[in-house]
Design a protein around this motif. Structure first.
Motif, mmCIF file in Angstrom:
data_model
loop_
_atom_site.group_PDB
_atom_site.id
_atom_site.type_symbol
_atom_site.label_atom_id
_atom_site.label_comp_id
_atom_site.label_asym_id
_atom_site.label_seq_id
_atom_site.Cartn_x
_atom_site.Cartn_y
_atom_site.Cartn_z
ATOM 1 N N THR A 157 5.089 -38.356 -21.638
ATOM 2 C CA THR A 157 6.252 -38.759 -22.436
ATOM 3 C C THR A 157 6.788 -37.566 -23.220
ATOM 4 O OG1 THR A 157 5.383 -41.009 -22.681
ATOM 5 C CG2 THR A 157 7.094 -40.333 -24.221
ATOM 6 N N SER A 158 5.891 -36.817 -23.835
ATOM 7 C CA SER A 158 6.294 -35.676 -24.662
ATOM 8 C C SER A 158 6.952 -34.586 -23.827
ATOM 9 C CB SER A 158 5.081 -35.110 -25.400
ATOM 10 O OG SER A 158 4.421 -36.109 -26.149
ATOM 11 N N ILE A 159 6.329 -34.221 -22.706
ATOM 12 C CA ILE A 159 6.848 -33.135 -21.880
ATOM 13 C C ILE A 159 8.186 -33.518 -21.250
ATOM 14 C CG2 ILE A 159 6.424 -31.720 -19.833
ATOM 15 C CD1 ILE A 159 4.705 -30.994 -22.246
ATOM 16 N N SER A 160 8.284 -34.725 -20.708
ATOM 17 C CA SER A 160 9.551 -35.133 -20.078
ATOM 18 C C SER A 160 10.674 -35.204 -21.107
ATOM 19 C CB SER A 160 9.387 -36.475 -19.355
ATOM 20 O OG SER A 160 9.127 -37.536 -20.266
ATOM 21 N N THR A 161 10.334 -35.597 -22.335
ATOM 22 C CA THR A 161 11.346 -35.655 -23.395
ATOM 23 C C THR A 161 11.832 -34.253 -23.756
ATOM 24 O OG1 THR A 161 10.389 -37.688 -24.294
ATOM 25 C CG2 THR A 161 11.812 -36.413 -25.756
ATOM 26 N N LEU A 162 10.913 -33.285 -23.844
ATOM 27 C CA LEU A 162 11.293 -31.914 -24.182
ATOM 28 C C LEU A 162 12.090 -31.252 -23.056
ATOM 29 C CD1 LEU A 162 8.021 -30.661 -25.920
ATOM 30 C CD2 LEU A 162 10.146 -31.414 -26.998
ATOM 31 N N LEU A 163 11.875 -31.695 -21.816
ATOM 32 C CA LEU A 163 12.629 -31.154 -20.681
ATOM 33 C C LEU A 163 14.004 -31.801 -20.519
ATOM 34 C CD1 LEU A 163 9.784 -30.966 -17.984
ATOM 35 C CD2 LEU A 163 10.839 -29.045 -19.190
ATOM 36 N N ALA A 164 14.203 -32.937 -21.175
ATOM 37 C CA ALA A 164 15.426 -33.728 -20.983
ATOM 38 C C ALA A 164 16.735 -32.996 -21.273
ATOM 39 C CB ALA A 164 15.344 -35.007 -21.824
ATOM 40 N N LEU B 282 24.071 -30.581 -25.600
ATOM 41 C CA LEU B 282 24.140 -30.523 -27.061
ATOM 42 C C LEU B 282 23.780 -31.870 -27.680
ATOM 43 C CD1 LEU B 282 24.814 -28.788 -29.522
ATOM 44 C CD2 LEU B 282 27.209 -29.511 -29.291
ATOM 45 N N SER B 283 24.258 -32.955 -27.079
ATOM 46 C CA SER B 283 23.955 -34.292 -27.602
ATOM 47 C C SER B 283 22.461 -34.570 -27.588
ATOM 48 C CB SER B 283 24.682 -35.365 -26.778
ATOM 49 O OG SER B 283 26.059 -35.356 -27.032
ATOM 50 N N ILE B 284 21.793 -34.224 -26.479
ATOM 51 C CA ILE B 284 20.354 -34.493 -26.382
ATOM 52 C C ILE B 284 19.577 -33.643 -27.377
ATOM 53 C CG2 ILE B 284 18.346 -34.481 -24.853
ATOM 54 C CD1 ILE B 284 20.222 -34.960 -22.520
ATOM 55 N N LEU B 285 20.013 -32.400 -27.566
ATOM 56 C CA LEU B 285 19.368 -31.552 -28.568
ATOM 57 C C LEU B 285 19.495 -32.169 -29.964
ATOM 58 C CD1 LEU B 285 20.473 -28.001 -27.380
ATOM 59 C CD2 LEU B 285 18.158 -28.937 -27.321
ATOM 60 N N GLN B 286 20.665 -32.751 -30.254
ATOM 61 C CA GLN B 286 20.923 -33.301 -31.586
ATOM 62 C C GLN B 286 20.192 -34.610 -31.825
ATOM 63 O OE1 GLN B 286 25.202 -33.468 -31.454
ATOM 64 N NE2 GLN B 286 25.449 -31.495 -32.482
ATOM 65 N N VAL B 287 20.197 -35.500 -30.837
ATOM 66 C CA VAL B 287 19.659 -36.851 -31.069
ATOM 67 C C VAL B 287 18.221 -37.017 -30.617
ATOM 68 C CG1 VAL B 287 21.956 -37.857 -30.885
ATOM 69 C CG2 VAL B 287 20.469 -37.864 -28.887
ATOM 70 N N VAL B 288 17.680 -36.044 -29.874
ATOM 71 C CA VAL B 288 16.300 -36.151 -29.393
ATOM 72 C C VAL B 288 15.437 -35.013 -29.930
ATOM 73 C CG1 VAL B 288 14.787 -36.186 -27.365
ATOM 74 C CG2 VAL B 288 16.967 -37.410 -27.316
ATOM 75 N N ILE B 289 15.781 -33.783 -29.567
ATOM 76 C CA ILE B 289 14.909 -32.652 -29.880
ATOM 77 C C ILE B 289 14.858 -32.373 -31.380
ATOM 78 C CG2 ILE B 289 14.437 -30.221 -29.424
ATOM 79 C CD1 ILE B 289 14.053 -32.148 -27.047
ATOM 80 N N LEU B 290 16.018 -32.344 -32.050
ATOM 81 C CA LEU B 290 16.031 -32.062 -33.490
ATOM 82 C C LEU B 290 15.244 -33.102 -34.292
ATOM 83 C CD1 LEU B 290 16.960 -30.321 -35.853
ATOM 84 C CD2 LEU B 290 19.119 -31.610 -35.875
#
Length: 320
Positions: free
Chosen positions: A132-139, A164-172
């Protein structure tokens, strides 16, 4: 704190029921829930922040200790679900908006609820958490690329904007959660008791909002979308399991990979569809949120009973 534990446990056990109740209410009285649409992005950020609070260093250590199962799980995740999404959408002749929505679900990483289902299935929980963690970071790179590759001919896909959206709402939010856990571990340890309840409530609100936005067209689109979601989820669970078995992984790891592949971060699919496609494209993600929280526990029950029967036979078998 005991009250939070009980409330969180009840919310997880009755998750699918609450989603169905609020989705049905939003369909009948959409005006009550339409305000949720613009709030979907920050709501998903809350879920991802909660995921960051629960992550630990050992969740990533498995990548180096057992790289084979992790690599197999990630590859199966991002091959099976996008490919079967395209096959299902094409075979059913879905309209472009719905087809793109199905593919978007398939291109997303594994969902956080999968870790609980793997635990109930007697699967490999550490492997599930790591996947879950790795696939989320690759998203941020893989999800927009897969959507652009498979659905770009149906709808325009802005690759850079989606990254940019995924970086803002997931990674950050995940990164912020990791930081807070690092510097305030005692506070976080207490707060995490409430996280399942917060996550369930947030996903229920998101699904209700999407249903409300599509209430006028839902009667015409509900049946084909439901069929597509059921087929997509079933193929993910089935092919994820047998893909792992073909790669000679043992039963607990195969169960973990099956569930990781079949259960998607449908909240992310909803958020991206509303931000970059249209409300109709968010429907597959919303319905997937409902369905995989029905199919997942059902499969977990089957596997758990199978493990108990096997253990009972082993115990009863004569020795010597």
């Amino acid at each position: 704190m005991q009250g939070w534990n009980q409330a969180s446990r009840f919310a997880q056990q009755s998750f699918a029921l609450w989603v169905l109740v609020f989705a049905g209410t939003a369909w009948m009285f959409p005006e009550i829930f339409r305000w949720i649409g613009p709030a979907v992005t920050p709501l998903l950020g809350i879920i991802m922040f909660g995921m960051g609070l629960t992550l630990k260093g050992e969740d990533f250590r498995l990548v180096f200790q057992r790289p084979g199962p992790v690599l197999a799980g990630v590859c199966l995740q991002f091959i099976i679900m996008p490919a079967t999404a395209w096959i299902v959408a094409t075979s059913l002749g879905l309209p472009p908006e719905l087809a793109a929505g199905v593919i978007l679900v398939g291109a997303c990483p594994g969902g956080t609820a999968s870790n609980v289902i793997v635990y109930l299935s007697k699967g490999d929980v550490p492997l599930s958490v790591t996947l879950t963690s790795i696939s989320t970071l690759l998203a941020p790179l893989i999800t927009p690329f897969l959507l652009w590759s498979l659905a770009g001919s149906w709808l325009p896909v802005d690759f850079g904007s989606m990254v940019l959206s995924i970086l803002q709402v997931v990674i950050l939010p995940i990164f912020l959660g990791l930081l807070i856990r690092r510097f305030f571990p005692v506070v976080v340890q207490r707060a995490t008791k409430a996280l399942p309840l917060i996550s369930v409530t947030t996903i229920v609100i998101i699904v209700a909002g999407v249903v409300a936005l599509n209430a006028d067209s839902l009667g015409k689109t509900a049946l084909p979308v439901i069929l597509a979601v059921i087929l997509h989820n079933a193929l993910g669970l089935l092919l994820g399991y047998w893909g792992a078995r073909i790669l000679k992984l043992d039963e607990p790891r195969s169960r973990a990979i099956s569930i990781e592949v079949g259960m998607q971060n449908s909240g992310l699919a909803v958020t991206l569809a509303l931000a970059h496609l249209n409300p109709i494209a968010a429907l597959p993600g919303a319905i997937f949120s409902i369905w995989h929280n029905i199919s997942g526990p059902f499969l977990a029950t089957y596997w758990s009973r199978k493990s108990r029967r096997k253990a009972a036979r082993t115990k009863a078998a004569p020795t010597g």
